[in-house]
Motif scaffolding. Structure first.
Motif, PDB file in Angstrom:
ATOM      1  N   TRP A 195       0.839  -1.200   0.000  1.00 35.40           N
ATOM      2  CA  TRP A 195       0.000   0.000   0.000  1.00 35.40           C
ATOM      3  C   TRP A 195       0.871   1.245   0.000  1.00 35.40           C
ATOM      4  CZ3 TRP A 195      -0.015   3.371   4.284  1.00 35.40           C
ATOM      5  CH2 TRP A 195      -0.943   4.422   4.208  1.00 35.40           C
ATOM      6  N   GLU A 196       1.942   1.230   0.796  1.00 39.03           N
ATOM      7  CA  GLU A 196       2.827   2.382   0.880  1.00 39.03           C
ATOM      8  C   GLU A 196       3.452   2.690  -0.485  1.00 39.03           C
ATOM      9  OE1 GLU A 196       2.747   0.634   5.042  1.00 39.03           O
ATOM     10  OE2 GLU A 196       2.784  -0.132   2.988  1.00 39.03           O
ATOM     11  N   VAL A 199       0.671   4.128  -2.893  1.00 38.46           N
ATOM     12  CA  VAL A 199       0.285   5.508  -2.573  1.00 38.46           C
ATOM     13  C   VAL A 199       1.417   6.473  -2.910  1.00 38.46           C
ATOM     14  CG1 VAL A 199      -0.265   7.079  -0.654  1.00 38.46           C
ATOM     15  CG2 VAL A 199      -1.427   4.873  -0.837  1.00 38.46           C
ATOM     16  N   GLN A 200       2.648   6.061  -2.626  1.00 38.47           N
ATOM     17  CA  GLN A 200       3.798   6.909  -2.965  1.00 38.47           C
ATOM     18  C   GLN A 200       3.853   7.169  -4.469  1.00 38.47           C
ATOM     19  OE1 GLN A 200       6.362   7.862  -0.439  1.00 38.47           O
ATOM     20  NE2 GLN A 200       6.755   9.362  -2.034  1.00 38.47           N
ATOM     21  N   GLU A 201       3.671   6.109  -5.244  1.00 40.24           N
ATOM     22  CA  GLU A 201       3.780   6.202  -6.697  1.00 40.24           C
ATOM     23  C   GLU A 201       2.616   6.955  -7.331  1.00 40.24           C
ATOM     24  OE1 GLU A 201       3.029   3.008 -10.255  1.00 40.24           O
ATOM     25  OE2 GLU A 201       4.365   2.377  -8.646  1.00 40.24           O
ATOM     26  N   LYS A 202       1.394   6.662  -6.867  1.00 37.88           N
ATOM     27  CA  LYS A 202       0.206   7.198  -7.519  1.00 37.88           C
ATOM     28  C   LYS A 202      -0.215   8.576  -7.010  1.00 37.88           C
ATOM     29  CE  LYS A 202      -1.434   3.982 -10.376  1.00 37.88           C
ATOM     30  NZ  LYS A 202      -1.745   4.269 -11.792  1.00 37.88           N
ATOM     31  N   PHE A 214       5.482   7.404   6.134  1.00 43.78           N
ATOM     32  CA  PHE A 214       4.505   6.444   6.607  1.00 43.78           C
ATOM     33  C   PHE A 214       4.797   5.889   8.008  1.00 43.78           C
ATOM     34  CE2 PHE A 214       4.430   6.240   1.976  1.00 43.78           C
ATOM     35  CZ  PHE A 214       3.079   6.305   1.699  1.00 43.78           C
ATOM     36  N   SER A 215       5.916   6.263   8.616  1.00 46.08           N
ATOM     37  CA  SER A 215       6.272   5.666   9.907  1.00 46.08           C
ATOM     38  C   SER A 215       6.908   6.695  10.831  1.00 46.08           C
ATOM     39  CB  SER A 215       7.245   4.495   9.709  1.00 46.08           C
ATOM     40  OG  SER A 215       8.529   4.965   9.308  1.00 46.08           O
ATOM     41  N   GLY A 254      -4.490   4.724   8.929  1.00 43.54           N
ATOM     42  CA  GLY A 254      -4.076   5.847   9.759  1.00 43.54           C
ATOM     43  C   GLY A 254      -2.598   6.097   9.960  1.00 43.54           C
ATOM     44  N   SER A 255      -1.711   5.702   9.051  1.00 39.45           N
ATOM     45  CA  SER A 255      -0.285   5.833   9.362  1.00 39.45           C
ATOM     46  C   SER A 255       0.433   6.973   8.650  1.00 39.45           C
ATOM     47  CB  SER A 255       0.441   4.523   9.033  1.00 39.45           C
ATOM     48  OG  SER A 255       0.548   4.330   7.638  1.00 39.45           O
ATOM     49  N   ILE A 256      -0.224   7.687   7.750  1.00 43.65           N
ATOM     50  CA  ILE A 256       0.481   8.754   7.025  1.00 43.65           C
ATOM     51  C   ILE A 256       0.862   9.897   7.969  1.00 43.65           C
ATOM     52  CG2 ILE A 256       0.179  10.576   5.292  1.00 43.65           C
ATOM     53  CD1 ILE A 256      -1.251   8.604   3.530  1.00 43.65           C
TER      54      ILE A 256
END
Length: 593
Positions: A195-196, A199-202, A214-215, A254-256
Motif C-alpha cells: 500500500w505504501e 500511494v507513494q507512486e500514484k 509512513f512511519s 491511519g499511518s500517514i
C-alpha cells in the motif's frame, strides 16, 4: 503548578506566497486573539492552521509549540501524524484500481479477491469495497486487535473472518479501521506492491508531497516534527506521550505523517477534481465517487439544539454536511496526543487544515468552523464556550466516578482457585493472546505491548490499573464443568470477548497424538481414533468428533463441554480410553489385534 500556555508563535514567512491574498489576512483579523484565548482556556500545547484558496496555500500559522518542552514553533513543514485522514488516500488509491477495471465499487469484493473471508457466506457474497470504505459492513471497530500490537497486515487481513456483525449490512454507520487496513492489503494482492509503495507512486510523488512519510521512524529522522502531550488526569499539568508507533499493520487506516505544506497539494487536487498544476493526477471520477453519499450519519448536533450543522453523510474516506448553508467536506484524524482535520467547501473554493496537540484540547472541529465563519463573513458561533461546558462537566463526572471505583465490590471474598490457576496464556482467535503471569504476590496482565499490574477485585474477578492511556481491563474468570479455570470474559471495544486458556503445545504434536490412534472395542462394536489434517485427533463416527487436547492424555469435545475422553496408559502404552460425563465413567479397551 498549572502549565497554562500564553505564547503565540507566528511563522516568519520570507516569501510573498501567503502575502498574496490580503483578503484572507483581513478576514482573519481577530483570529490570533481567539486562538490565544483557546490556548489558555483549553491548555493546548500547540496547534497549526493552514488555509487553501483557489488551489493555493495562502495562509499558515502556528500557535503554541510543536514541542512544548523545547518551546519549538509550529511551521508549514512540521510533521504530524494525520491518523484517519489517511483513509481518503486509501479510498483514492482503491479508486485508481476501479478506474482501471481491476475492481468495482459495487460488486462483491470476493469476486476480485477470492482470499478475503468475512464472518459468514452471506457477507462473503455481499460486501463490496464501497461497503468497506464507507463503514457500513455492520462490523464494529475491534481496534484492540491492532492497538499497540506487532501484528502484520497479512495476519490482520485474516482476522476479518472472526468479526461477527452487530447489525445488518448497509443498515447503519459503524466506524471500522480494520476494513481500511484490509482495503490497503487488497491493493497489495492485486498490484503486487505494498500500500505504501502504491500511494507513494500514484499520489505522493505526482503531488510533490516530498516530506510525507509512513512511519514514526522515518518521521523522527527529520528535525521539524511534533511531540504529543496530554493533560495529567484530574490536573492541568502537561506530560509528554510516547508516539503511537505500532501502526504498520493498520497503515492504510491511519499511518500517514505529513505537514501543512504537503497536505495543501493534496487538498488543492481534491478541490480541483483531481488536477494539480495542470495535470490530472487523480481521475475526476474517483474524486467524485469518494464524495458521493454512501450512508447517512446522525444529526447529533441538531439534536443538541445546534443547528449550524445538518444532514451529515459519509462517502468513502470523508464525510459531507451542510454548515450554515455551505457544503463542507471533511474528515478527522485522532491518535494518542494528536488530532487533525482536513476540510474544504467545494462551492466556496476554500479549504482548511488544522492540527491540534493534546487529547484534552479544543476540538479541531471548533477551530475549523471558526475559521470558515471568518472567511465567509458569518457571525462567530461560540463553539469553544459550548465545548468548555461539556469539558468541565466531563472532568467533574470523571473524577467523581473514579472515586467510586470500589462501589459494587463484594468485600472479604477470595478467589475460588489457587492464584496459579488464573495464570497462563488465554487466547481469542481475533484478538490474540493475553498473558497472565505471577511474580511473588504480583500478577501481571499483558496484551500485545500493553502491560499492567492485575489485582484481585472480588471472587473470580481481577482488574488492571485504570491507566490514563490504555484504560482498565476487568477479567471475569469462569470455570468449566470439570471445575477448572479455563477462560475469562473481558469487555473490549464494543462488546464482551472470551479468551480461552491455551493448553501446552506439546499435547498437540503429531508424536504425542499418534500414540492414541487405533481401534477400540465395546463387545463386537469397534470405534476408530484417527489422525487427520496433520495434528488433529478424531473419533471416527458420522460425523467425526474432534478430540481437543486438554491435559496430558485427556481430551475434550467441542460440542459437549461436560464430556471428557481420557486415554489410559499402562507400561507406557495406551490400553483403553475412558469417557467421563455427568452420567458416569465408561471404559473402552483398545484392540491390540
Amino acid at each position: 503548578m498549572k502549565n497554562m500556555i500564553l505564547f503565540i508563535c507566528t511563522l516568519c514567512l520570507t516569501s510573498n506566497l501567503y502575502a498574496q491574498d490580503r483578503d484572507v489576512q483581513k478576514k482573519l483579523i481577530g483570529l490570533d486573539k481567539e486562538m490565544a484565548k483557546n490556548l489558555k482556556d483549553w491548555n493546548i500545547p500547540g496547534l497549526g492552521i493552514g488555509i487553501i484558496k483557489n488551489g493555493k496555500l495562502v495562509y499558515v500559522k502556528g500557535y503554541g509549540y510543536r514541542d512544548y518542552e523545547k518551546k519549538l514553533p509550529i511551521t508549514e513543514n512540521t510533521l504530524f501524524q494525520i491518523a484517519s485522514n489517511t483513509k481518503l488516500f486509501t479510498a483514492t488509491a482503491i479508486g485508481f484500481l476501479v478506474d482501471e477495471g481491476k475492481l468495482d465499487w459495487d460488486k462483491p469484493i470476493k469476486t476480485f479477491v477470492p482470499s478475503i473471508q468475512f464472518y459468514n457466506n452471506d457477507l462473503n457474497n455481499s460486501i463490496t469495497i464501497r461497503d468497506m470504505l464507507s463503514h457500513r459492513t455492520g462490523v464494529t471497530r475491534h481496534d484492540l486487535i491492532w492497538y499497540k500490537s506487532d501484528i502484520n497486515r497479512t495476519d490482520l487481513f485474516s482476522k476479518l473472518k472472526y468479526l461477527e456483525p452487530t447489525q445488518p449490512l448497509r443498515q447503519g454507520f459503524l466506524y471500522n479501521n480494520l476494513m481500511y487496513a484490509a482495503s490497503g492489503h487488497i491493493i497489495n494482492l492485486i498490484e503486487g506492491k505494498t500500500w505504501e509503495q502504491y500511494v507513494q507512486e500514484k499520489i505522493l510523488n505526482p503531488l510533490q508531497m516530498t516530506n510525507t512519510v509512513f512511519s514514526i521512524n522515518d518521521m523522527t529522522k527529520q528535525a521539524d516534527v511534533f511531540v504529543p502531550y496530554n493533560e495529567k488526569r484530574d490536573t492541568n499539568n502537561l506530560y509528554k506521550l510516547d508516539y503511537l508507533s505500532d501502526t504498520d499493520a493498520l497503515g492504510p487506516a491511519g499511518s500517514i505523517i505529513s505537514n501543512i505544506k504537503d497536505l495543501s497539494h493534496w487538498l488543492a487536487a481534491l478541490m480541483n477534481k483531481g488536477m494539480y498544476e495542470g495535470k490530472q493526477v487523480i481521475p475526476a471520477a474517483v474524486v467524485k465517487a469518494t464524495m458521493e453519499p454512501s450512508i447517512a450519519l446522525s444529526n447529533s448536533f441538531a439534536e443538541q439544539g445546534y443547528t449550524e450543522i445538518v444532514n451529515p453523510i459519509y462517502g468513502m474516506g470523508r464525510q459531507s454536511m451542510s454548515y450554515r448553508g455551505h457544503q463542507l467536506v471533511l474528515h478527522g484524524g485522532d491518535l494518542n496526543g494528536i488530532h487533525s482535520q482536513i476540510s474544504y467547501m467545494p462551492q466556496d473554493e476554500i479549504g482548511v487544515i488544522v492540527f491540534v496537540i493534546g487529547d484534552h484540547s479544543l476540538s479541531y472541529n471548533a477551530i475549523v468552523y471558526n475559521v470558515y465563519e471568518r472567511l465567509l463573513g458569518l457571525s462567530i458561533t461560540p463553539w469553544s464556550e459550548r465545548g468548555l461546558v461539556n469539558r468541565d462537566a466531563g472532568k467533574k463526572m470523571g473524577k467523581e466516578g473514579r472515586e467510586k471505583v470500589l462501589i459494587g465490590q463484594v468485600k472479604n471474598t477470595k478467589p475460588t482457585h489457587p492464584i496459579a490457576d488464573y495464570t497462563g496464556d488465554f487466547e481469542n482467535p481475533a484478538y490474540g493472546i493475553i498473558n497472565i503471569t505471577q511474580q511473588d504476590t504480583l500478577m501481571m496482565f499483558k496484551l500485545h505491548n500493553i502491560q499492567q499490574p492485575l489485582h484481585h477485585f472480588h471472587y473470580d474477578r481481577f482488574d488492571t490499573n485504570n491507566d490514563e492511556v490504555d484504560g482498565l481491563f476487568s477479567l471475569n474468570y469462569q470455570t468449566n464443568p470439570q471445575g477448572d479455570i479455563d477462560r475469562f470474559v473481558i469487555s473490549v471495544d464494543e462488546g464482551e470477548v472470551t479468551f480461552v486458556k491455551k493448553t501446552d503445545a506439546t499435547l498437540s504434536s503429531i508424536q504425542t497424538l499418534t500414540k492414541y490412534t487405533g481401534t477400540y472395542k465395546i463387545g463386537t462394536n469397534k470405534m476408530n481414533v484417527i489422525l487427520k489434517d496433520k495434528n488433529h485427533l478424531y473419533l471416527e463416527t458420522t460425523p467425526n468428533i474432534e478430540l481437543i487436547p486438554y491435559k496430558e492424555n485427556i481430551f475434550k469435545i467441542k460440542e459437549y463441554s461436560d464430556f471428557i475422553i481420557e486415554f489410559i496408559i499402562e507400561n507406557g502404552k495406551v490400553v483403553a480410553l475412558k469417557q467421563k460425563d455427568g452420567t458416569g465413567e465408561y471404559i473402552i479397551k483398545k484392540d491390540e489385534n
